[in-house]
Design a protein around this motif. Structure first.
Motif, PDB file in Angstrom:
ATOM      1  N   ASP A   1      -4.557   7.847   1.480  1.00  0.00           N
ATOM      2  CA  ASP A   1      -5.157   6.742   0.610  1.00  0.00           C
ATOM      3  C   ASP A   1      -4.285   6.352  -0.423  1.00  0.00           C
ATOM      4  O   ASP A   1      -3.371   7.289  -0.958  1.00  0.00           O
ATOM      5  CB  ASP A   1      -6.414   7.494   0.061  1.00  0.00           C
TER       6      ASP A   1
ATOM      7  N   ALA B   1      -7.550   2.325  -0.956  1.00  0.00           N
ATOM      8  CA  ALA B   1      -7.689   1.977   0.497  1.00  0.00           C
ATOM      9  C   ALA B   1      -7.197   3.209   1.417  1.00  0.00           C
ATOM     10  O   ALA B   1      -6.190   4.118   1.164  1.00  0.00           O
ATOM     11  CB  ALA B   1      -6.361   0.927   0.915  1.00  0.00           C
TER      12      ALA B   1
ATOM     13  N   TYR C   1      -6.398  -4.091   0.152  1.00  0.00           N
ATOM     14  CA  TYR C   1      -6.297  -4.468   1.470  1.00  0.00           C
ATOM     15  C   TYR C   1      -6.940  -5.647   1.576  1.00  0.00           C
ATOM     16  O   TYR C   1      -7.761  -6.066   0.840  1.00  0.00           O
ATOM     17  CB  TYR C   1      -6.752  -3.373   2.293  1.00  0.00           C
TER      18      TYR C   1
ATOM     19  N   VAL D   1      -5.661  -0.388   8.197  1.00  0.00           N
ATOM     20  CA  VAL D   1      -6.418  -0.248   6.977  1.00  0.00           C
ATOM     21  C   VAL D   1      -7.944  -0.317   7.070  1.00  0.00           C
ATOM     22  O   VAL D   1      -8.591  -1.249   7.547  1.00  0.00           O
ATOM     23  CB  VAL D   1      -6.065  -1.060   5.963  1.00  0.00           C
TER      24      VAL D   1
ATOM     25  N   ILE E   1       0.897  -1.380  -0.054  1.00  0.00           N
ATOM     26  CA  ILE E   1       0.012  -0.069   0.063  1.00  0.00           C
ATOM     27  C   ILE E   1       0.863   1.218  -0.232  1.00  0.00           C
ATOM     28  O   ILE E   1       1.515   1.495   1.033  1.00  0.00           O
ATOM     29  CB  ILE E   1      -0.981   0.218   1.058  1.00  0.00           C
TER      30      ILE E   1
END
Length: 464
Positions: free
Chosen positions: A145, A149, A401, A107, A74
Motif C-alpha cells: 500500500d 493505493a 491512482y 492498482v 506510487i
C-alpha cells in the motif's frame, strides 16, 4: 510580453512530481524559439520538448499539463502509462526507480478497495503468485500500500496476449495453437505440483513475449487445492464462462486440476477455430452447453487441424473430469508432436496483434501526441485548445491512482486492453460482452443461474 517559465503550470507540476528538475526543464526551454515563449503556448511546448528528449512519456506529459502530478508515482514506482484495466482496477507500465526496470503494476480501484471479497482476491493473488517461480507463469515482485493505493507489481511482458493474436490474425495455425497449449500446460503442471488451481485459464490470460515464450497471467482466482471445498461452499461461480468446465459452472466441491485442463482445451479450440466452443448469446445457454452439448467438430471449422490434434482437444474438453488427462504434463506430452516451436509464436508477436480500437492504449497515446504537437496558438481568433479527455483517460483522477477506463475497473468507463511499448500486451484485456470475465458472481445470482441452467438442461434432455 516577458514570460517567467518557472511560474508556468507545467514547470511547477513537473518539479512537484519529481519527473523533471530545474536543470532538465531549463534544457527543454532552450529548445523553444524565443518568439514562441508566450503565456498561451509555453506549457504545451515545454511538455512537447520533454517528451521529445525522452524525459517523460506522452501520457505523463498530459497528466502534468492537467495538474495531476500526484498520480505519477506510487511508492518507489513511476507510472509510465496505462496498459490495461479490469474489474479489479487498472494496470500500468511502470518503472521501478530502485532497480531501474520496467514492471507491470496492478492498482486496486477505489470501489474494489472497499469490497472485502475483492480485497481478499487481490491479496490471494499476491500471496499465491509471490510463491511461484516458473518460466511459464507471470512473476510477482512486490505487493503493498502507498498513500491508500493497494498495488501488485508483476513481471512486464513485452509481447501480445493470445486473445489479441486471435483478434489480429484470426484463427491461429494449429501448430502455433499447440505450442501455446504446450507451454501453458507446463505452467499448469508447476501449479499442480504446488497444489494450486488457476481457475481462469483463458486466451486473454496467456501472454506471449517476442521470443515466443508463453506465460500464464492473472492468478486472482487461483486457490490452494485445500481451500477449494471451502470456497465452493461459500456459493460463488468463479471463472470466465466461455472456458468454464461443467463442474466449475455447477459449483462442484470436487473441482480439481482437470477443470483447468478443460479451460485450456476450450482455449485451444478458440485459437484453432477462431471462435469459442459454445458461442451462445446468453449466460444460461453457455452453461447448459458446457454441461450437455458437444462443440462443432474442429474439422468443420479448421480443416488444417489434424484429426489427432482434434482428438487431444476433445479429450481435454470431455464432460466428465475423470475422462480427461490426469495431469497437465500429460497434456503437454500429447500436444508436443503438433507444436510448431516458440520461434513461430515470436514471429506472430512481431507482426503485431489486434487492430487498434478507439480506446486502445496505442490510440490513446497517438491522440495525446497529436494534441501535444498541435499548434497551441492558432492564427484564428479562437479559444486555445485544451487537453481533451480521451474516453480511456477520463478527467477525474484520485490522488494516487487513476480510476480510469478499466482493464475491467468497477464503476469506471470502458478502458484500454493491455498493451506494451512497441507492441500490444498487458496483464489482461476486457473481453467482448459475450466473453467478458465475470470473476466472481454473488452467491444469490450464482444460485439463480445454476438453477435456471439446470432446469433448461432437464427440459432439453427431456426432448431427446
Amino acid at each position: 510580453m516577458v514570460v517567467n517559465p518557472e511560474l508556468s503550470k507545467f514547470w511547477q507540476a513537473a518539479i512537484r512530481s519529481g519527473m523533471l528538475d530545474a536543470d532538465g526543464l531549463a534544457y527543454c526551454l532552450e529548445g523553444i524559439a524565443p518568439e514562441r515563449l508566450t503565456p498561451r503556448g509555453l506549457d504545451r511546448r515545454l511538455a512537447r520538448q520533454a517528451v521529445a528528449i525522452g524525459r517523460i512519456t506522452p501520457w505523463q506529459a498530459q497528466q502534468l499539463l492537467l495538474g495531476r502530478w500526484k498520480v505519477l508515482r506510487i511508492g518507489k514506482y513511476e507510472l509510465l502509462r496505462p496498459i490495461g484495466s479490469g474489474g479489479m482496477g487498472d494496470v500500468y507500465l511502470a518503472r521501478d526507480t530502485t532497480l531501474d526496470r520496467k514492471v507491470a503494476m496492478k492498482v486496486l480501484s477505489g470501489e474494489q478497495g472497499r469490497n472485502p471479497r475483492a480485497m481478499a482476491r487481490f491479496d490471494r493473488e499476491a500471496r499465491i503468485a509471490g510463491q511461484l517461480q516458473d518460466e511459464h507463469l507471470i512473476r510477482v515482485f512486490d505487493f503493498g500500500d502507498a498513500a491508500g493505493a493497494r498495488f501488485l507489481v508483476m513481471e512486464y511482458v513485452d509481447g501480445e496476449s493470445v486473445s489479441r493474436l486471435i483478434e489480429g490474425h484470426g484463427a491461429l495455425p494449429p501448430g502455433a495453437a499447440a505450442e501455446v497449449g504446450l507451454q501453458v500446460a507446463l505452467g499448469l503442471e508447476y501449479l499442480n505440483l504446488k497444489g494450486t488451481l488457476h481457475r481462469d485459464v483463458t486466451p486473454s490470460n496467456m501472454l506471449v513475449d517476442r521470443g515466443g515464450t508463453v506465460k500464464l497471467a492473472d492468478l486472482g482466482l487461483a486457490i490452494d487445492l485445500d481451500d477449494a471445498e471451502r470456497l465452493t461452499r461459500e456459493g460463488s461461480t468463479i471463472g470466465t464462462f466461455d472456458y468454464l468446465s461443467p463442474e466449475q459452472a455447477s459449483n462442484s466441491r470436487g473441482i480439481g486440476i482437470q477443470s483447468d485442463l478443460y479451460s485450456l482445451g476450450c482455449s485451444l479450440y478458440h485459437m484453432i477455430a477462431g471462435q469459442v466452443p459454445f458461442p451462445a448469446p446468453t449466460l444460461p445457454e453457455k452453461l447448459v452447453a458446457h454441461r450437455l452439448t458437444e462443440p462443432a467438430p474442429l474439422s468443420d471449422l479448421a480443416p488444417s487441424c489434424s484429426p489427432a490434434l482434434d482428438a487431444v482437444i476433445r479429450r481435454m474438453m470431455h464432460k466428465a473430469p475423470e475422462a480427461r488427462y490426469a495431469r497437465p504434463a500429460d497434456v503437454a506430452s500429447a500436444l508436443e508432436p503438433f507444436a510448431s516451436g516458440s520461434a513461430t509464436l515470436g514471429r506472430m508477436v512481431s507482426m503485431g496483434g489486434a487492430r487498434t480500437s478507439a480506446s486502445s492504449p496505442e490510440t490513446v497515446e497517438a491522440f495525446i501526441v497529436q494534441w501535444l504537437e498541435s499548434d497551441p496558438e492558432p492564427e484564428l481568433d479562437e479559444k486555445p485548445s485544451a487537453p481533451v479527455a480521451h474516453p480511456a483517460t477520463p478527467e477525474v483522477f484520485p490522488v494516487i491512482y487513476v480510476e480510469a477506463g478499466t482493464a475491467t475497473a468497477g464503476g469506471s468507463p470502458g478502458g484500454p486492453p493491455p498493451i506494451g511499448p512497441g507492441g500490444r500486451i498487458g496483464a489482461r484485456r476486457a473481453e467482448a460482452k459475450a466473453q467478458r470475465p465475470l470473476a466472481m458472481i454473488p452467491g444469490s445470482l450464482s444460485r439463480f443461474v445454476r438453477r435456471f441452467a439446470a432446469g433448461l438442461g432437464r427440459r432439453i434432455g427431456g426432448r431427446r
